[in-house]
Design a protein around this motif. Sequence first.
Motif, mmCIF file in Angstrom:
data_model
loop_
_atom_site.group_PDB
_atom_site.id
_atom_site.type_symbol
_atom_site.label_atom_id
_atom_site.label_comp_id
_atom_site.label_asym_id
_atom_site.label_seq_id
_atom_site.Cartn_x
_atom_site.Cartn_y
_atom_site.Cartn_z
ATOM 1 N N CYS A 46 11.655 65.878 32.874
ATOM 2 C CA CYS A 46 12.316 66.013 31.562
ATOM 3 C C CYS A 46 13.764 65.529 31.649
ATOM 4 N N ASN A 47 14.469 65.928 32.707
ATOM 5 C CA ASN A 47 15.863 65.491 32.835
ATOM 6 C C ASN A 47 15.944 63.975 32.983
ATOM 7 N N ALA A 48 15.084 63.413 33.822
ATOM 8 C CA ALA A 48 15.141 61.961 34.060
ATOM 9 C C ALA A 48 14.836 61.205 32.764
ATOM 10 N N MET A 49 13.866 61.675 32.002
ATOM 11 C CA MET A 49 13.525 60.985 30.748
ATOM 12 C C MET A 49 14.738 60.920 29.822
ATOM 13 N N GLU A 50 15.577 61.984 29.894
ATOM 14 C CA GLU A 50 16.754 62.032 29.013
ATOM 15 C C GLU A 50 18.015 61.536 29.720
ATOM 16 N N ASN A 51 17.838 60.882 30.866
ATOM 17 C CA ASN A 51 18.978 60.381 31.654
ATOM 18 C C ASN A 51 19.963 61.479 32.031
ATOM 19 N N GLN A 52 19.424 62.677 32.276
ATOM 20 C CA GLN A 52 20.271 63.778 32.734
ATOM 21 C C GLN A 52 20.107 63.918 34.243
ATOM 22 N N SER A 103 10.502 72.510 22.134
ATOM 23 C CA SER A 103 10.337 73.899 21.709
ATOM 24 C C SER A 103 10.542 74.871 22.873
ATOM 25 N N VAL A 104 10.094 74.507 24.079
ATOM 26 C CA VAL A 104 10.279 75.470 25.176
ATOM 27 C C VAL A 104 11.688 75.404 25.764
ATOM 28 N N ARG A 105 12.374 74.267 25.529
ATOM 29 C CA ARG A 105 13.735 74.133 26.074
ATOM 30 C C ARG A 105 14.779 74.600 25.069
ATOM 31 N N SER A 106 14.538 75.736 24.452
ATOM 32 C CA SER A 106 15.528 76.233 23.501
ATOM 33 C C SER A 106 15.793 77.702 23.826
ATOM 34 N N GLY A 107 16.733 78.303 23.158
ATOM 35 C CA GLY A 107 16.983 79.752 23.276
ATOM 36 C C GLY A 107 17.261 80.178 24.695
ATOM 37 N N ASP A 108 16.397 81.044 25.199
ATOM 38 C CA ASP A 108 16.543 81.664 26.509
ATOM 39 C C ASP A 108 16.773 80.612 27.593
#
Length: 342
Positions: A195-201, A318-323
């Motif tokens: 996920c991070n790599a896809m977003e260049n993070q 959706s899962v990468r929000s809030g908590d």
Amino acid sequence: MKLFVTGGAGFIGSQFIRDWVKRFPQDEIINFDKLTYAGNLANLTSVEDHPGYTFVRGDIRHSEALLEAIPHGADAVVHFAAESHVDRSINGAAEFVSTNALGTQVLLDAARHRKVARFLHISTDEVGGSMHPEEWLKEDSALKPRSAYAASKTAAEHLVRAAGETFGTDYVITRTSNNYGPFQFPEKLLPLAICNAMENQSIPVYGDGMQVRDWIHVEDNCRALISTLRGGRAGHTYHIGGGFPRPNRYVLESILAMLDRPKSLLAPTKDRPGHDRRYAVNFDKIVRELNWRPLISFQDGLRQTIHWYKDNQQWVKSVRSGDYLNYYKEQYGQSLSQSKAA
Ligand code: NAD
Ligand code: TYD
């Protein structure tokens, strides 16, 4: 068959339910899950209308809720529910002991009272602790857990064995190595890196990144779980491994290569306290007794997993929000948007 599955809204439990429904559509499955941050009913949309499938929201530490939900004389409890992330156990061990150890005991008692025929307990290779180079964990090796997560899972195993000795509970314990695949919450290494790599993070690499894990695709694991539930010997433990132990850096570089991202995204960070250097399970027993072996190569499994995360951006969002966002900030001292590589 009638199955009572705990933690079926999580990563492995939901794969198990989806696979079971496909293979045995006539069977009944009750999915009992508290829906913590890691539990997500969106993992089960493909089975939610299946006539044999029922979801019950509940906590395995609540005896009354379990006694109400477990069908009398069910064929099996399949116990996935747990707090599962080592980093979280460093910051808050009590919840791990409570859910993983006490929760397993409450569930064992309820299953016995409801006269369930078999208890399949899902454990982890982490109960064996860090392996020396060339050392392989066997089913009868000494257990030497080194994190609160692993210690709470070890306690749970001992409680399952105690129920077998004391009450004759028919149980099977499985110990799986590190799973990867679709629907894994992006706090664990592989989905986090994808996920991070896809977003260049940037991707946090703990310590020198040479810690070894034996990666197994979750579909291979669930095929093994189905085999052990149906054919495993009562009172026995079975190891399930991918046969692919590799250092984290190798895995991360494979992800970056497949996504065509630069190695500069790898960001060394301070090491995890008490970081286990190497896990390696010997899984000869399940090969010999149940004729199971992993079928998905790491390269194929990783490619499929990356495609899944690319195609399921909405799920990730959706899962990468809030908590999750608060947790990420506490863990790495920066917000997700700040961690974008220059
Ligand atoms: P996960 O964190 O994705 O899912 C855990 C599920 O348990 C969630 O749906 C959560 O809502 C539920 N849950 C947590 N506390 C609960 C409670 N008190 N009552 C009811 N439900 C509760 O975990 P996972 O990766 O799918 O792991 C499943 C099992 O497999 C765990 O027991 C874990 O220890 C074990 N395991 C996981 C791995 C791995 O690589 N992920 C490897 C070996 C073993
Ligand atoms: P993880 O997926 O948390 O599983 P476990 O600790 O249960 O094996 O971590 C896998 C490996 O990756 C482990 O050696 C810790 C390391 N790791 C990182 O280097 N960076 C990260 O951001 C994460 C989450 C893990």
